[in-house]
Design an enzyme around this catalytic site. Structure first.
Site, mmCIF file in Angstrom:
data_model
loop_
_atom_site.group_PDB
_atom_site.id
_atom_site.type_symbol
_atom_site.label_atom_id
_atom_site.label_comp_id
_atom_site.label_asym_id
_atom_site.label_seq_id
_atom_site.Cartn_x
_atom_site.Cartn_y
_atom_site.Cartn_z
ATOM 1 N N ASP A 71 0.922 -1.070 0.073
ATOM 2 C CA ASP A 71 0.036 -0.053 0.003
ATOM 3 C C ASP A 71 0.989 1.302 -0.010
ATOM 4 O O ASP A 71 1.586 1.759 1.061
ATOM 5 C CB ASP A 71 -1.002 0.067 1.128
ATOM 6 C CG ASP A 71 -1.695 1.221 1.504
ATOM 7 O OD1 ASP A 71 -1.791 2.152 0.116
ATOM 8 O OD2 ASP A 71 -2.486 1.484 2.560
ATOM 9 N N GLU A 78 -7.106 0.484 -4.305
ATOM 10 C CA GLU A 78 -7.056 0.484 -2.770
ATOM 11 C C GLU A 78 -8.467 -0.161 -2.193
ATOM 12 O O GLU A 78 -8.384 -0.977 -1.417
ATOM 13 C CB GLU A 78 -6.752 1.840 -2.321
ATOM 14 C CG GLU A 78 -5.194 2.108 -2.608
ATOM 15 C CD GLU A 78 -4.718 3.486 -2.295
ATOM 16 O OE1 GLU A 78 -5.625 4.359 -2.113
ATOM 17 O OE2 GLU A 78 -3.910 3.918 -2.767
ATOM 18 N N LYS A 118 2.953 11.299 -3.519
ATOM 19 C CA LYS A 118 1.989 10.553 -4.249
ATOM 20 C C LYS A 118 0.957 11.441 -4.841
ATOM 21 O O LYS A 118 0.461 10.993 -5.952
ATOM 22 C CB LYS A 118 0.859 9.618 -3.251
ATOM 23 C CG LYS A 118 -0.069 8.703 -3.965
ATOM 24 C CD LYS A 118 -0.643 7.803 -2.762
ATOM 25 C CE LYS A 118 -1.509 6.965 -3.326
ATOM 26 N NZ LYS A 118 -2.251 6.020 -2.300
ATOM 27 N N ASP A 126 -12.762 5.144 1.584
ATOM 28 C CA ASP A 126 -11.441 5.251 1.773
ATOM 29 C C ASP A 126 -10.935 6.665 1.595
ATOM 30 O O ASP A 126 -10.879 7.397 0.657
ATOM 31 C CB ASP A 126 -10.791 4.408 0.723
ATOM 32 C CG ASP A 126 -9.113 4.200 0.795
ATOM 33 O OD1 ASP A 126 -8.741 4.894 1.635
ATOM 34 O OD2 ASP A 126 -8.702 3.480 0.011
#
Length: 584
Positions: free
Chosen positions: A8, A147, A70, A169
């Site tokens: 992850d 994810e 990211k 999420d």
């Protein structure tokens, strides 16, 4: 066969997992933590730090510390440090290399294969950038998985009963919501939606802005351009946010934050949960749109949901949990760890790619995983229209072809412009690639028949080809967007990463040898002093010479320029002193 690890790769923290004895387990870091901060730093002496070590020194080395990279994946972002330019893929690769190393130490064997997760709403360029980062880190990325899907996979193995699940999420930098159906041996993603620029970083920024504003009002100072002070403010904001998840108020204490007119500025204040909720209310409200979109696209009402799963550290915020309950009418489930379930799901998928079947709990039935593409895919046609070939939420893998023709007479070439997004006009969508089909058979407009094929693999990565039905000539897409690394850049980054890894190992070993050598010198000098005149003169002379030789090497030592040859000389000098002083 080495194991496939699940990673992850998060905005704030990253996590790695591997399947052991049929169960996914989290790989601990060297410090015993279960997650690794997604932070990279370059010290002034040339050392590269990743993870907790990088995060700890961020205040004193702010302009050479990189976090939340990211958010820049698949963009033109880059940073220059010591004359070298680093793209988001390269920095992400450094984090992946650290995770790879920790997995290898945990397993006691080399690791080459990985499944890496991405936000469901990542577009093609962002997914490719993530794969590129994996390659640079020396990993064979066997699969890119969304994810929320990964989290549902982790949940679905232990809760095999048929039901529709919403995965909400909210991580450090991105927000995704997916509607997933579990049942009849299938984990199927029905719909997904989200926001790639909404997450914990934004919550932290609101608190940081509040502190800066209060400092202006109360202390008459502006720290917004003071890099070191702002790093401390941001860290205090993040800590306050976390504490308010379990407390009604928190103290923010920032001693010696900055200076004004020669005087040190100390700042202390109280932030209540009510104040925090007011600061971030609009951010939490922004999650409502994607939730409703996902439900509508899945064709279900919130009342049909069996469970709502919360994923990502930001879902620990009570106001977020309350919003989810208000949107769905359900109490969110706490059956999964929001920080670890995504990596665990990736590890499970990695295990299945090695031929190990997914088995639903209590049923013995194998599970099939079906994911979807998050955004519609189109090509630009006459009038600047985005003509869709694949609709969002199409099950992966998928392939679709359509015949197009020319708009001008006697065209020899035609440019295929590939778009991703939901807007009707091409200019309002993301251009993810373009290529030219040359050598068309000349003819009046409307005569050539051009077969355009979109092919999306299980990673959600798109391949596009075009073929002239008359001449048989064809071309495949080459991503030409500036934010995609070229193959040459990737290969160079891979070489740089290997060199950096080697240099890091030498520096690490050198620092250990220096520490041991300094300790040996101190002990030897103390022993010589204690022995006094009782020591043989020749032995004293030999020891003093060995001490001087080692001290000279230590005086010349520079961690940023140390070589293997330097290290061997220091080891030899240390060994000579150990031998000569052994009999004291």
């Amino acid at each position: 066969m080495s194991k496939v690890i699940g990673i992850d790769l998060g905005t704030t923290n990253s996590c790695v997992s591997v399947v052991e004895n049929g169960e996914p387990v989290i790989v601990h870091t060297v410090t015993g933590s279960r997650t690794t901060p997604s932070v990279v730093a370059f010290t002034k002496n040339g050392e590269r730090l990743v993870g907790e070590a990088a995060r700890r020194q961020a205040v004193t080395n702010t302009d050479r510390t990189i976090s939340s990279v990211k958010r820049h994946m698949g963009t033109e972002w880059s940073t220059r440090i010591d004359g070298k330019e680093y793209k988001a893929q390269t920095i992400s690769a450094m984090i992946l290399m650290q995770l790879k190393k920790e997995a290898e130490e945990f397993l006691g064997e080399p690791v080459t294969d990985a499944v890496i997760t991405v936000p469901a709403y990542f577009n093609d360029v962002q997914r490719q950038a993530t794969k590129d980062a994996g390659r640079i880190a020396g990993l064979n990325v066997k699969r890119i998985i969304n994810e929320p899907t990964s989290a549902a996979l982790s949940y679905g193995l232990n809760h095999g009963e048929a039901q529709k699940v919403m995965v909400y999420d909210l991580g450090g930098g991105t927000f995704d919501v997916s509607i997933i159906e579990i049942g009849d041996g299938v984990i199927e993603v029905l719909a997904t939606s989200g926001d790639n620029h909404l997450g914990g970083d934004d919550f932290d920024a609101r608190v940081a802005d509040w502190i800066v504003k209060n400092l202006k009002t109360e202390k008459h100072v502006d720290v917004s351009r003071d890099l070191a002070a702002m790093q401390r403010v941001r860290e205090a904001a993040e800590t306050a946010k976390k504490e308010l998840s379990t407390s009604d108020s928190t103290q923010i204490v920032l001693p010696y934050l900055t200076q004004s007119k020669g005087e040190a500025i100390h700042y202390e204040t109280t932030l209540t949960r009510r104040q925090f909720n007011e600061l971030v209310n609009d951010l939490i409200e922004r999650t409502a749109g994607p939730v409703q979109t996902a439900l509508n696209d899945a064709g279900i009402a919130a009342s049909e949901l069996g469970k709502v799963l919360l994923v990502g550290g930001s879902t620990r915020i009570p106001a977020v949990q309350n919003k989810v309950k208000l949107l769905t009418g359900k109490e969110p489930s706490r059956n999964i760890n929001p920080d670890e379930c995504v990596a665990m799901g990736a590890a499970i998928l990695g295990s299945t790619l090695q031929g190990n079947a997914l088995v639903a709990a209590g049923t013995g039935q194998n599970l099939l995983l079906l994911d979807v593409t998050p955004l519609s895919l189109s090509i630009e046609t006459v009038g600047g229209v985005a003509t869709r070939l694949i609709e969002r939420n199409s099950t992966l893998p998928t392939k679709y072809s359509r015949i197009f023709t020319t708009v001008s007479p006697y065209q020899k070439n035609v440019e295929i412009r590939v778009l991703q997004g939901e807007r009707p006009m091409a200019k309002d969508n993301k251009l993810i690639g373009k290529f030219v089909l040359k050598g068309l058979k000349r003819g009046a407009n409307g005569i050539p028949q051009i077969d355009v094929t979109f092919d999306i693999d299980a990673n959600g990565i798109l391949k596009v080809s075009a073929r002239d039905e008359v001449t048989g000539k064809s071309e495949s897409i080459t991503i030409t967007a500036d934010d995609r690394m070229s193959e040459a850049e990737i290969q160079q980054a891979m070489r740089d990463a290997q060199e950096y890894a080697g240099a890091d190992n030498i520096r690490r070993e050198a620092l250990e040898v220096v520490s041991e050598a300094q300790s040996l010198l101190n002990k030897t000098e103390q022993k010589v002093k204690e022995a006094g005149k009782q020591m043989d003169k020749a032995k004293r002379k030999e020891i003093k010479k060995d001490c001087a030789d080692l001290q000279k090497l230590l005086g010349k030592f520079r961690v940023d320029k140390v070589t293997e040859e330097d290290l061997n000389r220091m080891r030899d000098a240390k060994a000579r002193l150990e031998m000569s002083s052994a009999s004291i």
